[in-house]
Structure formats: C-alpha cells, structure tokens
Design a protein around this motif. Sequence first.
Motif: not given
Length: 470
Positions: A85-91
């Motif tokens: 979830a955090a990586q999608v937010a970074d994207s």
Amino acid sequence: MGFDQLGLSEKLLSAVSDAGYSEPTPIQAQAIPQCLMGRDILGIAQTGTGKTASFTLPMIDILSEGRARARMPRSLILEPTRELAAQVADSFEKYGKNHKLTMALLIGGVNFSDQEKALERGADVLIATPGRLLDHFERGKLLLNGIEILVVDEADRMLDMGFIPDVEKICERITKKHQTLFFSATMPPVIQRLTKQFLDDPKKIEVARPATTADTIEQFLVEVGPREKRHALRQLLRTEEIKNGIIFCNRKRDVNEVYLSLDRHGFSVGQLHGDMEQSERMDVLKQFKENKIQLLCASDVAARGLDVPDVSHVFNFDVPGHADDYVHRIGRTGRAGRKGKAFTIATKSKIDNKLLETIEKLTKSPLKKIDNLKLEPESRAGQQAEKSSEPEPKAETRSANPRSQRSSTPRENTRQPRQRADSSPRRNEPTQRRNDDKLNFAPDDMPKEPFVGLGPHVPAFLKREIKPSK
C-alpha cells in the motif's frame, strides 16, 4: 510502442518520462487504453510486470477532473500488505506530481487520528488495507458511496491472508456505479467467483500463464543437510556477485535467527517480519532501497509488498510451503527486463522433495541443481560468530528461574510430618467433649441430616432453640 500512444495526457507523460520510463510493459500497453475507456478489467500477470503503473497512470488522468468531498473518496485501491500500500502511494506521488490530486493512506500501525484528518480533508485517491479501512468505516469516519474507481490488487494474496470476506464486505458497501480493476497473479476458484460477482463484462488481460516465473530469472537448487543451511547460505553470499538480495524464511523466528547469524559474520543485513513495528519496517525498507544495507532477511510479508527495481538475488532459506509463494518470492528479482538469480536451499527430506515437485509442476520450469557446492571450512572467528548466534538451550533458560534450580547433591530430608489444622479427632475415633469447646456436639447429639459445608463438627448455636421474644 511508447507511452505517448496509450492516450495519456501530456502532464502524465512528462511525469513518466521524468521517472525514467519510455516503453510500457505488455500489461501496461493493454490495460491503460481499456481503463481510460471506462471498462472493467481482469488483469492476470505475474509479479514484476508493471501492474501498479497499469492502473495508477489511467486513474490519475480520469480523476484529474472533479473534486473530492470530506470522508467521501473518489477512488479506492485495496492492497493486502502495508508495504505494498505504501509503495502504491509512492507511485501516485511520483506520477501525479503535475496534478493536484489528494491522497489518503489507511494502513495498520499508524495513528487513527492522523488518518481521520486526511479523510476529513477529502481524498481523490484512497489506498488501504482491508482491515484498517473497515475500522474507519465502522467508526463512521468513512463513506464509500462516492467511489468511482475500485482497484483490487494482488487478489490471490488477499485470499492467502484471509482478506476475501473483508473484500466482499467492502465491495457490497460501494453503492455507486463504478469501474472495477481486478489484478491477480493466479486465479483459484474463490477469486473466479469474486470476479463474476463484482465485475461487469470485464476485459480480460493475460500477459503470461498464471503462476509462471519470468524468463529473466535463473533458478538454482542447493541440497544440504539440515544443519548446513546457514553455512551454505553464507558461502553463496560470498561467491555470488550480489548488488543486493532478499533472503526469505518461512517463519518469523527463523528470520530473526538468520539475521543475527549473518550480522555476526559481518554481512550488511537487515530484517523484516510481521512482529516489527510499522515504523521499524518502513525504516528498514528505506535503508534497503537506498542501498544502506545489502541484504534483507524477510518473511512472506515482503514477498509481494517489496518493489526494488534492481534486486540482483533472491535466496529461499526455506522451501516455501506453497508453490504460489515461490513465484512471488523470486519475482522480487529479474524485474522490468533485468537479469536476476534465485537460489533455493533445501534438505533431502521427504517434505522438501514434495514441495519442490509441486513448485516445478506449477511453474513448469525445473530448478538447476548445484552439485559442486563444497562447503569450505570457516575461520575460527566465523565459527565463534556462528556459535554465538545459536539460540540458547531451553535448559539454560529454565535455570534462570530460581525455583527451577535443583541441586545435584542429595539433601537432607527436613520435611516434618504434616499436622492437622485442628485437634479434632478423626471420624472413626470416638468424639469426646472438651470443657473449652462447648460449641461442639457429641456423636449422639449430631443432627440426622448433615450441614452442608461444615463437616461433622457443627457449632451448637445452629442447633439451639430460639425462644420468641415477648
């Protein structure tokens, strides 16, 4: 084909170019145009194929027109793990830098009040794990009747982690007609039922056979004795040209033990498992991505939630219990067309042999067995480091408790015969009245029915006749 042929806006193409990408992956090339057309999508692709960008890019363009209201997000992305979830937010931050879209991230291990403030401000994009999202919904802090786009990512991992009932609850609470994007690496029967229930005439996009491994990954098998696994792992780490690598273990306890062993042998290593605080997990991931640590010991919590583009090696310290987990573990390397290597350390036990057969049957790609791996003897310092990393024997742990310590020399029996708490005679002995015990009955004065709970010696006042008062 370039990104400019997919129908994306100029602002978005500029952000993609700044991120260093020029050509879309197969799933991006097929999914982005269909998503921009408003169709439901069923995407089946192995990990590392660029699924995240295939839904984040068109969502940014679609959501660029409109405005979010308090507690009513316009889109929802469900992820199985906090890290993913955090990586999608970074994207979204990377690709949406030229757009004024608001975003909220709802994951466990973070203060509720901060997340509630983000919801109150309004969110164009809501990225969440199922459990934390339902917590906010049941508190009345979140409304789902404004969702225009729903994304269910890594659906088969949701199934493995027991989130499918939560996903169904969330989908049923979205009342507005919306577009659904559904992505999964495998399609077990439960996932197929879910797609039939919540997707409307979806466009099926399958860029690779389900549960296949990327051709860019070389897969190797090393068989050693149960007590030689750490030694074999260290020798592989020393002989391979490793930029950075992930070491997967089946249990959280093993993650910690392997981490401590490698740390004492001088390797640059960190650990990641579910018992760690969220802040610690994010800090370790940051250090790994920034190459401040070279190796990462992890449980399957990171098998699908970790996106480091150029991981050179993956090591399975344990053969994974499920073949699907093997696919997702080694999918951390060989991403975006890069080369990668995956080593699986196994014993010659029946259990490991059966698991390996299942993996090769699923992936249809046999592992190359390394027969010439000779475990070289380690230096005295290395032997001492490994000895110090061994868990303490249980006997030593018990001896820390003073009550459990027993002397090895015989001791004198000083125990005295047990005395009765009172001096009353036993039942089979004649009862004699004492001058100082006028409340006791003689045997012939005892009531016919016993007094429950008082035994054979009943106080006389309980038998005394009470005269009515005048």
